[in-house]
Design an enzyme around this catalytic site. Sequence first.
Site, short mmCIF file in Angstrom:
data_model
loop_
_atom_site.label_atom_id
_atom_site.label_comp_id
_atom_site.label_asym_id
_atom_site.label_seq_id
_atom_site.Cartn_x
_atom_site.Cartn_y
_atom_site.Cartn_z
N ASP A 80 0.74 -1.13 0.13
CA ASP A 80 -0.02 -0.18 -0.06
C ASP A 80 0.82 1.38 0.06
O ASP A 80 1.98 1.19 0.14
CB ASP A 80 -1.02 0.06 1.06
CG ASP A 80 -0.17 -0.17 2.35
OD1 ASP A 80 0.71 -0.85 2.54
OD2 ASP A 80 -0.88 0.46 3.40
N GLU A 136 -0.76 -2.03 5.20
CA GLU A 136 0.27 -2.05 6.35
C GLU A 136 0.16 -0.56 7.21
O GLU A 136 0.28 -0.43 8.35
CB GLU A 136 2.08 -2.05 5.85
CG GLU A 136 2.83 -2.30 7.08
CD GLU A 136 3.15 -1.00 7.45
OE1 GLU A 136 3.41 -0.85 8.77
OE2 GLU A 136 3.44 0.03 6.85
N GLU A 137 -0.25 0.35 6.39
CA GLU A 137 -0.26 1.75 6.90
C GLU A 137 -1.67 1.90 7.60
O GLU A 137 -1.84 3.09 7.70
CB GLU A 137 0.09 2.63 5.70
CG GLU A 137 1.05 2.48 4.90
CD GLU A 137 2.46 3.18 5.58
OE1 GLU A 137 2.20 3.52 6.79
OE2 GLU A 137 3.57 3.18 4.80
N HIS A 356 7.92 8.72 4.13
CA HIS A 356 6.67 9.70 4.43
C HIS A 356 6.91 11.18 3.83
O HIS A 356 5.78 12.01 4.06
CB HIS A 356 6.00 9.49 5.68
CG HIS A 356 5.82 8.03 6.05
ND1 HIS A 356 4.73 7.83 6.87
CD2 HIS A 356 6.21 7.12 5.82
CE1 HIS A 356 4.51 6.30 7.13
NE2 HIS A 356 5.40 5.71 6.24
#
Length: 390
Positions: A80, A136-137, A356
């Site tokens: 993702d 996962e996030e 990020h």
Amino acid sequence: MDYSNVNQLAEAVFPYAVETRRHFHAHPELSNQEFETTRYILQELENMGIPCVTPAPTGVIAVLSGRKPGKTLGIRADIDALPIQELNEVPYCSQNPGVMHACGHDAHTAALLATARVLRDLEFPGTVKLIFQPAEEYFPSGALAMMSGGDLDGCDAIIGAHVFSHLPVGSFCVEPGGKMAASASVNIRVKGKGGHGGMPHQAVDATVAAAAILLNLQTLSSRELDVHNPAVITIGTLQAGTAKNIIAEDAFMTGTLRYFDNGLLPQLEASIRRLAGHTAAAFRAEAEVEIVPGLPAVVNDPSLSQLAVKAVQGIGGSLLSVKPSAGVDDFAYYAQKAPCLYAQIGAGHDASFPHHNPRFDLDERCLKQAVAWFTAFALDFLETDAPSAL
Ligand code: NI
């Protein structure tokens, strides 16, 4: 085992890995919305002739069977992306506004597909399950969805890797013990008695009690815990009151706990309840405490760590020691099924743009390293009869 052959095989699929990674980078999708990504992965695996199962709406588990029976190894990649508008100006820039592969999961997915290509043509005993995991996030985690159908029951080990752009390409950290933190949410409601700002004797000030609780909670890590088994508590929000001359009836704070020993949570919870409850009582207030467990810690199995070191050395990688991160990764859940190992793989790029960040990118040579290491580890693991023989 002939590790030079492994490096040659990884070199041969490197162009495919780069092309695939750039495709995923250009077409990122958010957690649980990885429908096009899943479709692409399924198509690639079908082209390779590898059977798959899809235990959730997004995500894939591919099953590579060896020529004779043996152990089962799971290898996990998260697929993702993040809600970030990419600011890089590269040919493979995100084409989905507001969505970006800013954590390297595009590289994980591409490396696992390239590993599938390599393993498909090799002879090995046992089974390799390639886990292309969504979300996962996100919480609740896509790892739980991948395990929900029982497809990973019977795995003898599960490994995963994360690329890190602050570590040089060619380096690996595969140390035993806690590598990524466990997390839990902390919610505290302080109940007082509202009143006039000029007449505190008629009221119980929830704001003052909350402020004292917030400060006292900070003594938890400094005064109660073993320095070698640490935890951190951060109170990120504190809300109280409606006007400057009104004593607040209630106050509400939320925070997060991070720690590396999965067994530490009961002690942390007891300490927070005691500190919050008694501090509130000292101010004639009451505290209601709610602790909500989040992700467990990623803890590397010592035997698998030994095997991982051997694979890194075999492919000519360099071993790094990296301090445990207080970030989290839902890879931790796979430890419910089998001993686990999480490798941190160097993807050194411009360290001024961390994970990020809207300008995050990575050195694509990390793909070759990941494929070589996955392959070397898989062959070593499957050809070793039992973990005790390591
Ligand atoms: Ni990540």
